[in-house]
Write an enzyme that holds these catalytic residues in place. Sequence first.
Site, PDB file in Angstrom:
ATOM      1  NE  ARG A 138      -3.361   0.995   2.678  1.00  0.00           N
ATOM      2  CZ  ARG A 138      -4.601   1.389   2.401  1.00  0.00           C
ATOM      3  NH1 ARG A 138      -5.491   0.531   1.978  1.00  0.00           N
ATOM      4  NH2 ARG A 138      -4.970   2.651   2.576  1.00  0.00           N
ATOM      5  CG  LEU A 150       2.628   3.791   4.111  1.00  0.00           C
ATOM      6  CD1 LEU A 150       4.030   3.547   4.655  1.00  0.00           C
ATOM      7  CD2 LEU A 150       1.572   3.413   5.154  1.00  0.00           C
ATOM      8  CG  HIS A 168      11.904  -1.671  -4.980  1.00  0.00           C
ATOM      9  ND1 HIS A 168      10.541  -1.748  -5.178  1.00  0.00           N
ATOM     10  CD2 HIS A 168      12.467  -1.655  -6.225  1.00  0.00           C
ATOM     11  CE1 HIS A 168      10.284  -1.753  -6.486  1.00  0.00           C
ATOM     12  NE2 HIS A 168      11.441  -1.701  -7.131  1.00  0.00           N
ATOM     13  CG  ASP A 174       9.207   1.423  -4.941  1.00  0.00           C
ATOM     14  OD1 ASP A 174       9.086   1.056  -3.757  1.00  0.00           O
ATOM     15  OD2 ASP A 174       8.560   0.913  -5.877  1.00  0.00           O
TER      16      ASP A 174
HETATM   17  C1  GRF Z   1      10.146  -8.342  -1.487  1.00  0.00           C
HETATM   18  O1  GRF Z   1      10.569  -8.708  -2.762  1.00  0.00           O
HETATM   19  C2  GRF Z   1      10.341  -6.863  -1.287  1.00  0.00           C
HETATM   20  O2  GRF Z   1      11.418  -6.370  -2.000  1.00  0.00           O
HETATM   21  C3  GRF Z   1       9.067  -6.284  -1.820  1.00  0.00           C
HETATM   22  O3  GRF Z   1       8.090  -7.212  -1.432  1.00  0.00           O
HETATM   23  C4  GRF Z   1       8.659  -8.500  -1.309  1.00  0.00           C
HETATM   24  C5  GRF Z   1       8.303  -9.032   0.049  1.00  0.00           C
HETATM   25  O4  GRF Z   1       8.635 -10.379   0.205  1.00  0.00           O
HETATM   26  N1  GRF Z   1       8.856  -4.958  -1.296  1.00  0.00           N
HETATM   27  P1  GRF Z   1       8.353 -11.105   1.594  1.00  0.00           P
HETATM   28  O5  GRF Z   1       6.879 -10.940   1.911  1.00  0.00           O
HETATM   29  O6  GRF Z   1       9.229 -10.486   2.633  1.00  0.00           O
HETATM   30  O7  GRF Z   1       8.689 -12.535   1.331  1.00  0.00           O
END
Ligand code: GRF
Length: 200
Positions: A94, A96, A112, A148
């Site tokens: 989401r 924010l 990310h 991001d």
């Molecule tokens: C990861 O790839 C992160 O970079 C992105 O969401 C994913 C989360 O993975 N923001 P998890 O739920 O921690 O396995």
Amino acid sequence: MRKTGRIGVLVSGNGTNLQSMIDAIERKELNAEIAVVISNRPEASALERARKKKIPTAVVTSQEFPDREAFDQKLKALLEEAHVDLVALAGFMRILTASFVRHYQGRLMNIHPSLLPAFPGLHAVRQALNSGAKVTGCTLHFVDEGVDSGPIIGQRVVPIQKTDNEETLTERIHSEEHKLYLKGIQSFFDGKLSPKGKGL
Ligand code: GRF
């Protein structure tokens, strides 16, 4: 003695980043406490991972809080109740509100799955594969009001192999994410990170 602090982890999905934090704390490799795990999806596996370890959890849904400001106010209330020092976004799907982001500026991190500023937004791994890039990776950054964006704390490079598909590449990126997040959190609690993201 490394310094410690309380983390509020926001999740929506699987929770492998959360799991790596839980495991590192148990192994005493990360000196921190997960004070609360909050999900916007009641079915997120991440919640189950937290419950298994008796970590307090909460669910805040957009059905319950259709207004974005009200949703984020609820998040803030839960995080304050848990006395968190750091908010860690770990697959939280989401965006924010600006007021939430401003409130937690310098203590709100996101991971990310690309080398930002390349491939922001959704499907970052697919974007990297489709682009013909030879390397991608992951980025840990402080969150600002953009998507991001925000000061970069650290990055890890993952080479893209000719045989990679989304699944194989995601898996290698994830394992780098886990290490990077732990390092970033410990540095944060050790007081080594500047709000501009320098110091890792
Ligand atoms: C990861 O790839 C992160 O970079 C992105 O969401 C994913 C989360 O993975 N923001 P998890 O739920 O921690 O396995």
